[in-house]
Design an enzyme around this catalytic site. Structure first.
Site, PDB file in Angstrom:
ATOM      1  N   ASP A  54      41.032  33.839  41.612  1.00  9.47           N
ATOM      2  CA  ASP A  54      42.368  33.234  41.497  1.00  9.47           C
ATOM      3  C   ASP A  54      42.430  31.927  42.282  1.00  9.47           C
ATOM      4  OD1 ASP A  54      45.524  33.183  41.552  1.00  9.47           O
ATOM      5  OD2 ASP A  54      44.996  34.816  40.200  1.00  9.47           O
TER       6      ASP A  54
ATOM      7  N   ASP B  63      47.873  28.995  34.851  1.00  8.48           N
ATOM      8  CA  ASP B  63      49.160  29.220  35.520  1.00  8.48           C
ATOM      9  C   ASP B  63      50.062  27.992  35.391  1.00  8.48           C
ATOM     10  OD1 ASP B  63      51.034  30.543  37.056  1.00  8.48           O
ATOM     11  OD2 ASP B  63      49.628  31.058  38.657  1.00  8.48           O
TER      12      ASP B  63
ATOM     13  N   ASN C 272      53.540  26.923  37.741  1.00  7.83           N
ATOM     14  CA  ASN C 272      54.382  27.544  38.757  1.00  7.83           C
ATOM     15  C   ASN C 272      55.666  26.835  39.147  1.00  7.83           C
ATOM     16  OD1 ASN C 272      53.162  30.053  39.336  1.00  7.83           O
ATOM     17  ND2 ASN C 272      51.445  28.970  40.251  1.00  7.83           N
TER      18      ASN C 272
ATOM     19  N   ASP D  42      54.668  38.745  38.365  1.00  9.96           N
ATOM     20  CA  ASP D  42      54.050  38.850  39.692  1.00  9.96           C
ATOM     21  C   ASP D  42      54.469  40.140  40.380  1.00  9.96           C
ATOM     22  OD1 ASP D  42      52.593  36.560  39.593  1.00  9.96           O
ATOM     23  OD2 ASP D  42      53.969  35.342  40.796  1.00  9.96           O
TER      24      ASP D  42
HETATM   25  C1  GLA Z   1      51.304  32.542  40.617  1.00 10.12           C
HETATM   26  C2  GLA Z   1      50.719  33.640  39.764  1.00 10.12           C
HETATM   27  C3  GLA Z   1      49.946  34.605  40.616  1.00 10.12           C
HETATM   28  C4  GLA Z   1      48.859  33.863  41.363  1.00 10.12           C
HETATM   29  C5  GLA Z   1      49.442  32.708  42.141  1.00 10.12           C
HETATM   30  C6  GLA Z   1      48.358  31.812  42.701  1.00 10.12           C
HETATM   31  O1  GLA Z   1      52.289  33.018  41.453  1.00 10.12           O
HETATM   32  O2  GLA Z   1      51.707  34.282  39.050  1.00 10.12           O
HETATM   33  O3  GLA Z   1      49.399  35.642  39.855  1.00 10.12           O
HETATM   34  O4  GLA Z   1      47.896  33.404  40.447  1.00 10.12           O
HETATM   35  O5  GLA Z   1      50.286  31.890  41.362  1.00 10.12           O
HETATM   36  O6  GLA Z   1      48.856  30.753  43.427  1.00 10.12           O
END
Ligand code: GLA
Length: 732
Positions: free
Chosen positions: A365, A477, A479, A547
């Site tokens: 990750d 991802d 965010n 998450d």
């Molecule tokens: C997001 C994703 C998580 C993880 C973090 C990493 O929150 O949903 O699963 O990958 O970013 O920063």
């Protein structure tokens, strides 16, 4: 399946064995709606649905004497003439006029379905679908409008979208362009939406429709966890197994609206498409604008049937490439185990244990690149951090392969941290409005994907990391929401294009990567489930659902997600306890019992669980390997709603009904209650199934139900918090 054009009445009838969609040319020459629902006999003329009687206070259309758009169903109503409802589109000519009328010119009917340009879309072979394209023209504005309708042979589904083309010399500005408009003849419906936020995505909510509008939308630049671009319109008595319902799913990942408007005559208009807010698309001579498409499904047998339509259609006609209908690898992700604080050694240590348990794929990750040691820095710099990965991604991937594990990693390619080499070099590549401060989300800005050079640059960086490395999987991802949206490259009159151009840029990068690396399984993610939509499934066949990995919360999230999206697309992992989001302790067995109904994996360090739990993990992985094809691609039925009771249940059944897996979950114990019975679904009535050493007919299990008390050895059954049962049924 067929599409009939009745020349005399100028009506179209699209039908298959299940449904009919009927519409035709109205007295003013536009397209008017007639019917969408269960299949009806074909007929030369359905114009009895037209209302010509006149009513007080009505404005009548020119040249018709008695026809008013307001009183009749429209297919794609305009703003500014005699339809006063929510419009399907709005456009402005260079003289400032916003009035338009698109009238019938021609049509074509062909087998199959053509792809959309740069947009995700359902697809079909020539024998699987038929398409009707009706061309309408506005002679004053010199514009063409092409309304496209595809009917699938095997599905109760019509897919719609629209294309505008400027045939004249003057620029015309589109300010609203819906993908579909459906006028229904009454308002006796309930509206269902799937709403939430981070860590509590896609929770079903319902309300009665009544005079006025219900609307959900996203203005975040992503489809969002707040409102999902999928709605259901159902009769008040419709439940999971009976009753009429319509589904509308927008194959798009950006700003959207979904709206139901009930008018004064107790009729309902459904609209869905790109959010008109801050949308303005100038079309110069010869230019076209194509809307995303909407998948409209209908059932007369309840919501499970409606969901199964979407599951199967998306698996067979939206997901593409190597992973189409293919059971998904069991993965382990290091995020919750290490966050960004790891070394290659630590990663390999987690991987070794995972391999021992039977896991197939390791996902590295966030934190492997640039100066990424916390979330203040590094996004945009897609080069390995040598302190963490001395031989880079390639070196680590090879070590994983040598161990017998496939390997994949995390990216967030749409973002940039102000503290990054990329931003220092190209500050104008981030979306920012001149003279205004840029709002930060998780200390990061959004890259301006409306600019081709930005997308090209990120593509070439990622290509470098991916080339020659044995990469099997990417978690993509995203965010933060978009704010202060403005592109440094575009002139003022084109700033209204940026939101849509942004998502087109995202799609183009996805398309380039998946074409260049066809073996890779993409999983989309957006702070969990912030961009869980049909558009994404065209590129990434699965999505990190939330998450929130707490099993009890996940029952609700996955249950809600299942209304519109296939089980194969729902990323679901077993994580450590106490759970990092809720602090709740749930047994490793219940954690897996929930995650089995999804794209299954682990999100913890298996070195840190007890030996007993590790043995259980091995059994879980064995179970999943044996049953994943059924669990991910079988017919899924919701049986007991976690939103209505203290228990939840679901079942997945094979196509022939002979094998099934059901899950029953106790979310909250109920003292001094009888264990009761769980009625299953989808089984073969005459088949005999074994359950806990006893024989039951399918019709018994579906009508009397499973005696819940028999499921546990102590007879308490679902009597304790967070206890769960997953059972396999096989016909003898
Ligand atoms: C997001 C994703 C998580 C993880 C973090 C990493 O929150 O949903 O699963 O990958 O970013 O920063």
């Amino acid at each position: 399946m067929n599409i009939i054009w009745h020349k005399k009445s100028r009506q179209y009838h699209l039908y298959n064995d299940k449904i009919s969609y009927i519409m035709g040319v109205t007295p003013v020459g536009e397209l008017g709606g007639i019917y969408f629902g269960k299949k009806v006999h074909d007929k030369e003329d359905f114009s009895y649905v037209e209302y010509r009687g006149g009513l007080p206070n009505i404005v009548v259309d020119p040249d018709t004497e008695s026809y008013s758009r307001e009183l009749n169903r429209q297919e794609y109503p305009s703003f500014g003439t005699t339809d006063f409802g929510a419009s399907a589109y709005e456009m402005e000519q260079s003289n400032g006029s916003c009035v338009s009328s698109f009238t019938y010119k021609s049509h074509s009917i062909f087998k199959g379905k053509t792809p959309l340009k740069g947009l995700p879309a359902t697809y079909a072979e020539e024998n699987e679908a038929m398409t009707l394209e009706v061309t309408l023209e506005d002679d004053v504005a010199r514009m063409s409008l092409i309304l496209s309708y595809t009917i699938f042979d095997k599905y109760p589904v019509v897919v719609r979208h629209a294309v505008f083309r400027n045939d004249g010399a003057e620029t015309v500005k589109l300010t609203k362009v819906m993908s579909t408009c459906l006028d229904l003849p009454d308002q006796n419906y309930r509206w269902m939406q799937f709403s939430g936020a981070w860590a509590r995505e896609r929770i079903p909510q319902e309300k009665d429709l009544s005079s006025g509008s219900v609307m959900i939308e996203s203005k975040r630049g992503i489809s969002s966890a707040n409102q999902n671009p999928f709605i259901i319109i159902k009769r008040p008595n419709t439940d999971e197994f009976t009753g009429e319902a319509f589904g509308f799913s927008l194959v798009y990942s950006g700003n959207f609206i979904a709206q139901a408007e009930c008018d004064t005559y107790r009729r309902t208009r459904i609209l869905m498409g790109i959010n008109p807010e801050r949308f303005a698309w100038p079309l110069d001579k010869g230019e076209e604008f194509e809307t995303p498409e909407v998948v409209m499904a209908v059932t007369d047998s309840g919501l499970n049937d409606l969901s199964q339509t979407y599951h199967s259609l998306f698996n067979n006609h939206l997901v593409r490439g190597k992973w189409k209908n293919k059971p998904r690898p069991i993965l382990i992700n290091n995020w919750e185990a290490t966050f960004m604080d790891f070394t290659e050694e630590r990663i390999l240590h987690i991987a070794e244990k995972a391999k021992e348990a039977g896991i197939e794929l390791f996902v590295l990750d966030d934190g492997w690149f640039g100066e990424r040691n916390d979330d203040y820095a590094g996004l945009g710099d897609w080069v390995e951090n040598p302190d963490k990965l001395p031989q880079g991604i390639r070196g680590l991937a090879r070590k994983m392969n040598a161990m017998g594990l496939k390997f994949g990693f995390w990216i967030e390619p749409e973002m940039v941290n102000p503290d990054s080499n990329l931003f220092r070099r190209h500050p104008d590549w981030a979306l920012q409005t001149p003279g205004r401060k840029a709002s930060l989300g998780r200390h990061q800005l959004v890259l301006d994907y409306s600019r081709e050079e930005v997308v090209d640059y990120i593509y070439s960086m990622l290509k470098k990391v991916l080339t020659d490395a044995p990469i099997s999987y990417i978690k993509w991802d995203m965010n933060r929401s978009l704010t202060e949206v403005y592109s440094a490259e575009l002139p003022p009159e084109k700033q209204g294009m940026v939101y849509h151009k942004y998502i087109m840029g995202v799609y183009s990068l996805y398309e380039r990567l998946r074409t260049e690396f066809p073996e890779i399984l993409f999983e989309s993610c957006s702070s969990g489930g912030n961009r869980f939509d049909a558009g994404m499934l065209y590129y990434a066949p699965q999505a990190w659902c939330s998450d929130n990995t707490d099993a009890i919360d996940r029952i609700r999230i996955q249950y809600g997600t299942s209304y519109g999206y296939p089980i194969s697309s729902i990323g679901a992992h077993v994580s450590a306890c106490p759970n990092q989001q809720t602090g709740r302790d749930v047994s490793i067995s219940t954690r897996a019992n929930v995650a089995f109904f999804g794209a299954f994996g682990y999100e913890l360090d298996l070195n840190h669980i007890t030996d007993e739990e590790f043995e259980e993990v091995k059994r879980q992985i064995e179970f999943m390997k044996e049953n994943r094809e059924l669990l991910q691609f079988g017919k899924f039925y919701r049986l007991r709603s976690p939103f209505e009771a203290d228990q939840a249940a679901w079942i997945v059944v094979s196509e022939d009904g002979k094998k099934a897996v059901f899950g029953l979950y106790c979310m909250r114990s109920n003292v001094n209650m009888l264990p009761g019975f769980l009625r299953l679904a989808g089984l073969k009535e005459d088949a005999v199934y074994m359950l806990k050493g006893e024989e039951y007919y399918g019709d018994e299990l579906m009508n009397l139900g499973v005696p819940v008390g028999k499921l546990s050895s102590d007879g308490l059954a679902v009597g304790r918090d967070f206890v769960s049962y997953v059972e396999v049924l096989e016909a003898k």
